[in-house]
Design a protein around this motif. Structure first.
Motif, short mmCIF file in Angstrom:
data_model
loop_
_atom_site.label_atom_id
_atom_site.label_comp_id
_atom_site.label_asym_id
_atom_site.label_seq_id
_atom_site.Cartn_x
_atom_site.Cartn_y
_atom_site.Cartn_z
N ILE A 80 7.73 4.25 7.23
CA ILE A 80 6.29 4.01 7.36
C ILE A 80 5.62 5.31 7.81
O ILE A 80 5.86 5.80 8.92
CB ILE A 80 6.00 2.86 8.34
N ILE A 81 4.80 5.86 6.93
CA ILE A 81 4.20 7.17 7.15
C ILE A 81 2.86 7.03 7.85
O ILE A 81 2.02 6.22 7.48
CB ILE A 81 3.99 7.91 5.81
N GLY A 82 2.63 7.88 8.85
CA GLY A 82 1.32 7.94 9.49
C GLY A 82 1.40 7.98 11.00
O GLY A 82 2.36 7.51 11.61
N ALA A 125 -0.78 12.97 4.99
CA ALA A 125 0.67 12.81 5.14
C ALA A 125 1.23 11.88 4.06
O ALA A 125 2.31 12.14 3.50
CB ALA A 125 0.99 12.26 6.53
N LEU A 126 0.52 10.80 3.76
CA LEU A 126 0.97 9.88 2.72
C LEU A 126 0.98 10.56 1.35
O LEU A 126 1.92 10.39 0.56
CB LEU A 126 0.07 8.65 2.68
N ALA A 127 -0.08 11.31 1.06
CA ALA A 127 -0.16 12.01 -0.23
C ALA A 127 1.00 13.00 -0.38
O ALA A 127 1.62 13.09 -1.44
CB ALA A 127 -1.50 12.72 -0.36
N ALA A 128 1.30 13.74 0.69
CA ALA A 128 2.40 14.71 0.65
C ALA A 128 3.74 13.99 0.45
O ALA A 128 4.60 14.47 -0.32
CB ALA A 128 2.42 15.52 1.94
N PHE A 129 3.92 12.86 1.10
CA PHE A 129 5.16 12.10 0.98
C PHE A 129 5.36 11.60 -0.45
O PHE A 129 6.43 11.76 -1.05
CB PHE A 129 5.15 10.93 1.96
#
Length: 500
Positions: free
Chosen positions: A175-177, A355-359
């Motif tokens: 879970i990113i963020g 961060a989500l976009a990079a992941f």
């Protein structure tokens, strides 16, 4: 003999092989193998040989009934040369099947002092009937057979577990963020993981409710057991009942064999029910029984099966509203709502967009074998400015699209879909076009923005009129239902918003 019995680990093949071998050893007209159910109260004929073998399979006897029931109860081998003279003999099956049992030899299947079933030979072919040597050989054979069955069962359990893990390979549960709203939800998830309480995950479509369910499972004491997910929206309610609870052979047209349901497959682990608010009242009642009594029956069955599972449910609906309008059972709502965790929408955690976009960029670029490592500042700003009605799922789909369309080593603003550009304000490059190529591109972007906005408004309008019913909306609009679903997915429009 031992080499023969370990030649296969498939349970059905083991049972068939054992019975074939047993019949040949004592020279009889028929034979059968019965296994105890998990409660230890009933014997089921799982394999049978002879003229009535096929008809005998699936019949059940209470432990203590008949000669096989006595053997299962006492744990001793028994030979009866004339069953008509033995009060323990049960005539019911003979009458039902039109069969005449004369003599019978039965031995218990015992593993580590635990009786798991009975194997029996019926009607000795030799005039003298079953002799003492037959009893001795049959009893020894039963010991080998019990070990073979237990090994096959263990193999099947390991195989099922491996299949569950294989299904999860490639999934990303991270879970990113770091936003405060997400951190609050994660803290609650970690706190409830060690408990046995039912969890209700609340949030809009695409916020990552299944990711949270996986996280809770993997943080819990049940982590080594299966995680089984069921979507309550994908199947019809009739098929959903079979999917959840399994079905018996012949329960309905096409049920050619017994099939365990997701509740059984989740035994000892976690059952995740996605969009539980879509479940109809008759299924809600069955689910309530699982939560209250920890038991259920398969569709078309009468045997009660215990259920040791932890239930995590998720919904994008307001279940309190559904309860008030009579669409959702109040008692089930309170059973599910022991611990409620609200997953924040992406628009409330914009700090996590980068961060989500990079992941997702790293993940899908690697899968696509493309050397993309970044996004242009304008494209990234466009993502930050967007409202994200489809939440994290929409962001992931957008990044996948950008990777496919990109012709450079990064995702540019022009690689983003029209609906994103429609909402771009400060994200768009400043200044008027200065070359003919820039003018053409600016015109194309403007046309795409306008067309996307008109299309989105059209879709929202027909869903509003049909109250979220996709089929009715497609008919009213004069368009193909599949096309309508594709457009809804393209614009990440959640039809449940219109079902209030």
């Amino acid at each position: 003999m031992s080499q023969l019995l370990i030649s296969t680990l498939q349970l059905e093949e083991v049972l068939d092989l054992l019975l074939t071998r047993a019949g040949a050893m004592v020279d009889c007209e028929a034979s059968s193998l019965l296994l105890l159910d998990p409660t230890g109260s009933t014997l089921a004929f799982v394999v049978a040989k002879g003229s009535k073998g096929e008809a005998l399979v699936e019949h059940r006897l209470p432990v203590g009934t008949g000669i096989a029931g006595w053997v299962a109860q006492q744990g001793k081998s028994l030979v009866v040369q004339d069953v008509r003279k033995d009060p323990r003999f049960y005539e019911g099956l003979d009458r039902k099947l039109g069969f005449a049992t004369r003599s019978l030899l039965a031995a218990p299947l015992i593993v580590r002092d635990r009786i798991i079933g009975v194997i029996e030979a019926v009607n000795a072919v030799r005039p003298e009937g079953f002799v003492d040597e037959d009893v001795a050989v049959f009893s020894v054979f039963a010991n080998y057979a019990a070990i073979a069955i237990e090994n096959a069962r263990l193999y099947a359990a390991v195989h099922r577990e491996r299949e569950h893990l294989r299904d999860e390979v490639g999934r990303r549960y991270r879970i990113i963020g770091r936003s405060s709203t997400l951190a609050k939800a994660l803290d609650m998830a970690r706190a409830v993981a060690d408990a046995t309480a039912t969890v209700l995950l609340l949030g809009e479509s695409g916020t990552g409710k299944e990711m949270f369910a996986h996280a809770i499972h993997h943080w819990s004491p049940r982590a080594a057991r299966p995680f089984v997910a069921v979507s309550c929206t994908v199947l019809s309610q009739e098929l959903l009942a079979s999917e959840l609870f399994g079905h018996e052979k012949g329960a309905f047209t096409g049920a050619v064999r017994q099939k365990p349901g997701k509740v059984e497959l989740a035994e000892g682990g976690t059952l995740f029910l996605d969009e539980v608010g879509e479940m109809r009242p008759e299924l809600q009642m069955k689910l309530l029984r699982v939560l209250q009594e920890h038991e259920f029956e398969r569709v078309g069955g009468t045997r009660t099966i215990p259920a040791d599972i932890r239930v995590i449910a998720a919904t994008s609906r307001d279940l309190e509203v559904e309860v008030k309008r009579g669409a959702f059972r109040e008692d089930l709502y309170y059973r599910l709502n022991v611990v409620a965790i609200t997953i924040p929408p992406l628009r409330d955690r914009r700090d996590d967009v980068d961060a989500l976009a990079a992941f997702f960029l790293e993940k899908h670029a690697k899968e696509s074998r493309k050397n993309l490592k970044t996004m242009s500042p304008e494209a990234l700003q466009a993502l930050r400015s967007y409202g994200w009605p489809g939440n994290v799922r929409e962001l992931e789909n957008l990044i996948q699209r950008g990777i496919i369309l990109s012709r450079t080593d990064r995702i540019e603003l022009t690689d983003l879909p029209p609906e994103i550009l429609t909402h771009v304000g400060d994200a768009a490059p400043s200044g008027a076009p200065q070359t003919n190529a820039e003018l053409k591109e600016a015109k194309r972007v403007a046309r795409d923005r306008a067309a996307a906005e008109v299309e989105r408004q059209f879709l929202e309008r027909i869903l509003q009129v049909s109250k979220g019913n996709v089929t009715k909306a497609a008919i009213a609009a004069g368009m193909n239902r599949t096309l309508l679903q594709q457009l809804l997915k393209k614009y990440a429009i959640d039809r449940s918003r219109f079902q209030r």
